[in-house]
Structure formats: C-alpha cells, structure tokens
Motif scaffolding. Structure first.
Motif, short mmCIF file in Angstrom:
data_model
loop_
_atom_site.label_atom_id
_atom_site.label_comp_id
_atom_site.label_asym_id
_atom_site.label_seq_id
_atom_site.Cartn_x
_atom_site.Cartn_y
_atom_site.Cartn_z
N TRP A 1 23.93 52.56 38.19
CA TRP A 1 24.65 51.51 37.52
C TRP A 1 26.09 51.58 37.64
O TRP A 1 27.24 50.57 37.57
N GLU A 2 26.60 52.66 38.20
CA GLU A 2 27.98 53.01 38.47
C GLU A 2 28.04 54.05 39.66
O GLU A 2 27.36 54.81 39.79
N ARG A 3 29.21 53.87 40.43
CA ARG A 3 29.43 54.88 41.41
C ARG A 3 30.58 55.60 41.32
O ARG A 3 31.84 55.16 40.87
N GLU A 4 30.50 56.93 41.58
CA GLU A 4 31.55 57.73 41.40
C GLU A 4 32.77 57.58 42.01
O GLU A 4 32.58 57.48 43.51
N PHE A 5 33.79 57.50 41.66
CA PHE A 5 34.93 57.25 42.62
C PHE A 5 36.15 58.50 42.28
O PHE A 5 36.40 59.33 42.73
N HIS A 6 36.98 58.25 40.91
CA HIS A 6 37.42 59.31 40.29
C HIS A 6 36.96 60.04 39.21
O HIS A 6 37.35 61.25 38.75
N LYS B 1 47.87 45.60 41.59
CA LYS B 1 46.49 45.05 41.50
C LYS B 1 46.63 44.98 39.99
O LYS B 1 46.66 46.05 39.36
N GLN B 2 46.35 43.68 39.39
CA GLN B 2 46.19 43.72 38.01
C GLN B 2 44.81 43.19 37.60
O GLN B 2 44.14 42.55 38.25
N TYR B 3 44.31 43.92 36.37
CA TYR B 3 43.07 43.71 35.88
C TYR B 3 43.46 43.26 34.43
O TYR B 3 44.06 44.20 33.75
N MET C 1 40.42 50.18 35.90
CA MET C 1 39.82 49.67 36.75
C MET C 1 40.10 50.11 38.17
O MET C 1 39.04 50.20 38.90
N ARG C 2 41.29 50.58 38.45
CA ARG C 2 41.39 51.12 39.97
C ARG C 2 40.78 52.34 40.15
O ARG C 2 40.61 52.46 41.40
#
Length: 348
Positions: free
Chosen positions: A58-63, A276-278, A302-303
């Motif tokens: 359901w989610e992918r590791e990034f940081h 980039k804005q969220y 989000m980044r």
C-alpha cells in the motif's frame, strides 16, 4: 459350396478375430472423437499460460520505512492497509502496429496470441472509477480517475482538476515475448505490481473535537494519471476530494492515489522538487450545522513519500464559540454535503 461346421479350434480363432476387430473399431472411434473436440490441445499451437502473482503493497519506501517504524499505539496494524488481490485481469498483446485484448482470471490462464514476437501489458479489470486512455499504444497507455466536484469548494491549487480517488490498480509489463508453437503448455510468470498507493491521512485536534459531526478533505498537487507500462507519472497534477471518518482520535482517511507527479520507479523524481507544493485541507461540519475549513502545507511530508505513506496534521482547534453557536438542533445529515462524481453514461 459344401457347408462344413466349425470345429472347436477354428471357432476360437474366429471369435478372437472378431474381438480384435471390435476393439480396433472402438479405438478408432475414440481417436476420431478426440481429434474432433480436442484438436488444438493435441496439436502444435501457441500455448502460453500466464501465472500471475500479486504484490500487495500500500506504500513504497522512499525516505521512510513505515513497516519498520510503525507505532504500536496506532489503533490499526500496518498489514491492514494492504490491498486485496483483484478479481480478474485485462491482457493486451501488442504486435507491430496492432493490439488485441483479452480477459483472464486473477490466477492467470491461457493467453491467446499468434506465433511471433509481442509486447504484453496486464492490468486488473475490476475497477469502478479508473478511466483507461490511449491503450492502443504501449507508450501512451495510461489510467486516470473520474472528475469529482464539491459545492462551495475553495480551489487549493489553481487550474487543477478535482477528482475522486482511484480504485486499486495493478499492472505488469513484458517488453518482449517470443510466442512459439509447441506441443505442451508454456508457463509465463508475471508479477502484478501496484500502480495506485495509499496515504493514511490523520487530522488531530488540540481542542473542540467533540463538536465535529462530519468531515471531509482534499489533497492538492497529486499526480493526475499513471502510465501502465512502467508506473511513472508525468507533471500534470490534480486535487483529490475524499471523505473522512470521525472518531475519538480525530478525523482519518485512507486515500488512494497515483502518488507524486514527475516520478519514475527507476530514476526517482524526474524534475526538481524544491518548489513543488502540496496542500491538504479539512472541512468539518459541526453538530450545530456550522462548517469550518482548515488548510495545511504538507509539501515536505509528500516529497519524501512519493508513493504512499502517512500524513498527519495536529493542533486543530474548534473554539467553544463556534461549537456552541446556535440552538444545537441541527441535523448533520443535510443535503449538499455529498460530492458529485462525473460518470459518463453510454449513448446507446
């Protein structure tokens, strides 16, 4: 001609020949039946059998590796958010400038295709809000979701389309497959990977939560579509509109999306994300009928979570003045709170 009765030995020979003849006749009849009804099964043909496995992430590791740092005090387990395996698959066989579609069950099955070299694309075919676009070309085949509108919604990002969260979408891609005529079935293992990921969004109140009857939110800056071939997103963004659950901890929503724009699984972000804005918003309807809105800049969160994760905002306040205003006899289930989803109807 003189009739001569058969003696014992000659009678045995005749009966043996008759038995053999009847057995041969039965065998020949059986062979003709098999050849009639199972000719392709017993002849050389392309017999590719897809064997599908499903990656339920359901989610992918990034940081952040949420699976490792999941907090015990959170009321739900990490594995509860894993998506279900889909009910079936759509398979597209691309051959030169042509393509052909067919459907398979969730385990796979025999994939019809002619002899030769092909590219293969797979995605689940049990979605409700997903819109598939330009699937005639492998390079442009993509998925987006339906437009959703909300009365009195204040636009968070200028010119962004407001949409409903997409259904769960999986995909698999085989760049080059050589289909050959064989006597026996040929297994083709594929892995159906997520093309849609989830954000667990949690709104927490510093005070005044007892006045909240209903809640809904919006997440702006999210990818508008995903490309089926490799799961990358382009720079077009949209705003997701979603509903929230109100409980004793605050307001919570599990929101599915295509993730961050301009993102590739192989290369990461394909553009500079510095600016980039969220934006995340929350709109609550109080028990007295009054509505309040809150807006949060969640760009940093989000980044570092381009493909699902956890977004939490805290210290939301509903004042006693707002919560106690009016007679308090308002029914929170009023018309006008529900969103409108654009579902095109067939003309014939």
């Amino acid at each position: 001609m003189e009739y001569r009765p058969l003696d014992g030995e000659r009678r045995k020979q005749v009966m043996k020949r008759w038995t053999v003849a009847m057995l041969l006749l039965a065998m020949l009849s059986g062979c003709r039946k098999d050849l009639c009804y199972n000719h392709e099964e017993h002849s050389m043909a392309v017999k590719t059998h897809v064997q599908a496995a499903w990656e339920q992430e359901w989610e992918r590791e990034f940081h952040i590796n949420w699976e490792e740092v999941w907090k015990e005090e959170w009321p739900r387990e990490y594995d509860e958010f894993r998506p279900e395996v889909s009910e079936g698959m759509r398979a597209i066989v691309y051959t030169d400038e042509k393509y052909a579609e067919s459907n398979l069950n969730s385990e796979g099955g025999r994939l019809a295709m002619p002899e030769g070299r092909h590219s293969l694309l797979f995605y689940n075919n049990d979605t409700e809000y997903i819109i598939f676009d330009e699937v005639t070309s492998l390079a442009t085949a993509s998925a987006t979701t339906r437009t959703r509108t909300r009365a009195n919604f204040a636009e968070l990002h200028e010119n962004e389309r407001t949409v409903t969260p997409p259904d769960m979408l999986y995909g698999a891609y085989v760049a080059e497959y050589e289909a050959e005529r064989t006597w026996d079935p040929v297994a083709l293992p594929i892995e159906m990977r997520p093309l849609v990921y989830s954000y667990l969004i949690r709104y927490r109140f510093a005070s005044g939560q007892q006045y909240v009857a209903q809640a809904r939110g919006a997440l702006a800056g999210i990818a508008d579509k995903v490309y089926l071939k490799d799961g990358h997103t382009d720079g077009v963004s949209s705003t997701l509109l979603f509903d929230c659950k109100v409980d004793e901890l605050g307001c919570t929503a599990l929101v599915q999306s295509f993730g961050a724009p301009d993102y590739s699984y192989t290369d990461g972000y394909t553009t500079d994300q510095t600016n980039k804005q969220y934006t995340l918003s929350l709109e609550v309807m109080l028990r007295n009928g009054k509505t309040l809105s809150y807006t949060f800049d969640i760009s940093q969160m989000m980044r570092i979570q381009p493909r699902g994760g956890v977004i939490q905002v805290t210290d939301i306040v509903v004042s006693d003045e707002d919560g106690q205003e009016g007679a308090g006899a308002f029914d929170p289930d009023v018309d006008g709170w529900e969103d409108e989803i654009d579902i095109p109807l067939p003309l014939n």
